[in-house]
Design an enzyme around this catalytic site. Structure first.
Site, mmCIF file in Angstrom:
data_model
loop_
_atom_site.group_PDB
_atom_site.id
_atom_site.type_symbol
_atom_site.label_atom_id
_atom_site.label_comp_id
_atom_site.label_asym_id
_atom_site.label_seq_id
_atom_site.Cartn_x
_atom_site.Cartn_y
_atom_site.Cartn_z
ATOM 1 N N SER A 21 0.857 -1.187 0.000
ATOM 2 C CA SER A 21 0.000 0.000 0.000
ATOM 3 C C SER A 21 0.890 1.232 0.000
ATOM 4 O O SER A 21 2.101 1.142 0.256
ATOM 5 C CB SER A 21 -0.872 -0.017 1.263
ATOM 6 N N TYR A 62 -2.836 -0.331 10.251
ATOM 7 C CA TYR A 62 -2.804 -0.700 8.837
ATOM 8 C C TYR A 62 -1.427 -0.405 8.240
ATOM 9 O O TYR A 62 -0.847 -1.255 7.550
ATOM 10 C CB TYR A 62 -3.889 0.071 8.089
#
Length: 256
Positions: free
Chosen positions: A148, A161
């Site tokens: 990501s 995250y």
């Protein structure tokens, strides 16, 4: 030139995509099938996984939909063993399953931390391990882990995250080193901002939506199709000398 382009074909290959029931995972599954792979669409929502598989079959491809909880290593090992037995090989793993719960760092609960870590990092690790054990016996394989922007930068309200996605990059590098001599390439993709069911809360907040869009030099949010060229390359023989890398597909975000 024809022989060169043939390197990008996935005909005769078997791929497992986790988190294939919706969002980018569904897009990855459709893209791999279009490139010729037989795709096992795995998702904790078995009904959604089967819908993705059915869409592939309707287009003339070969696919199965299965329920898989990536937080259960015993279930993961059985999934990959049975896939290799049914399909004759296990050539590709797209380690996509992931979750996110937006929360201020000071408000993150133990339950939220454990849930995100269990899927995004522990699940990625043990899915890759189960796939690699089969690939080692075959003498070949491709593992693509999904990182990501949060693998490279910090994002407010996404502390856990980002921690997991940073971890994905590091285990990708470590796995690549250990598996290279077995002709297994392990790489990662780092998507920028794409509008999916998981990221929808960001886009429903007008301020956050504007913040995202102002930072993308390409001037738009990505689509699933924007990821498929990189994915097929990483899953094909065209990338046989590329391993331990993360490629960011972000419309220029990190370059700016």
């Amino acid at each position: 030139m024809t022989a060169f382009l043939d390197q990008f074909s996935l005909a005769g290959k078997t791929a497992v995509v986790t988190g294939a029931g919706r969002g980018l995972g569904k897009g990855y599954s459709l893209g791999l099938a279009a490139a010729g792979a037989a795709v096992v669409c795995a998702d904790i929502d078995g009904t959604a996984a089967e819908k993705t598989a059915a869409e592939i079959r309707l287009s003339g491809g070969r696919a199965e939909g299965i329920r898989l909880d990536v937080t259960r290593p015993d279930e993961v090992r059985e999934c990959f063993r049975s896939t290799a037995d049914r399909m004759g090989s296990l050539d590709i793993l797209v380690n996509n399953a992931g979750v996110e719960e937006i929360n201020d760092f000071l408000s993150v609960t133990e339950e939220q931390y454990d849930k995100i870590m269990a899927v995004n990092l522990r699940g990625v690790f043990f899915c890759a391990q189960a796939a690699a054990r089969i690939m080692v016996t075959q003498g070949r394989g491709k593992i693509v882990n999904i990182g990501s922007l949060g693998s490279a930068i910090g994002l407010a309200k996404s502390s856990v995250y980002c921690g997991t996605k940073g971890g994905v990059v590091q285990i990708t590098k470590a796995m690549a080193i250990e598996l290279a001599r077995s002709n297994i390439q392990v790489n990662a993709m780092g998507p920028g901002y794409f509008r999916t069911p998981m990221t929808e809360p960001f886009f429903l907040d007008p301020d956050h939506k504007r913040w995202i869009e102002e930072r993308i030099p390409a001037g738009r949010v990505g689509t699933a199709e924007d990821l498929l060229g990189t994915l097929v390359f990483l899953c094909s023989s065209a990338s046989n000398y590329l391993t331990g890398q993360i490629i960011y597909i972000d419309g220029g975000w990190l370059a700016s």
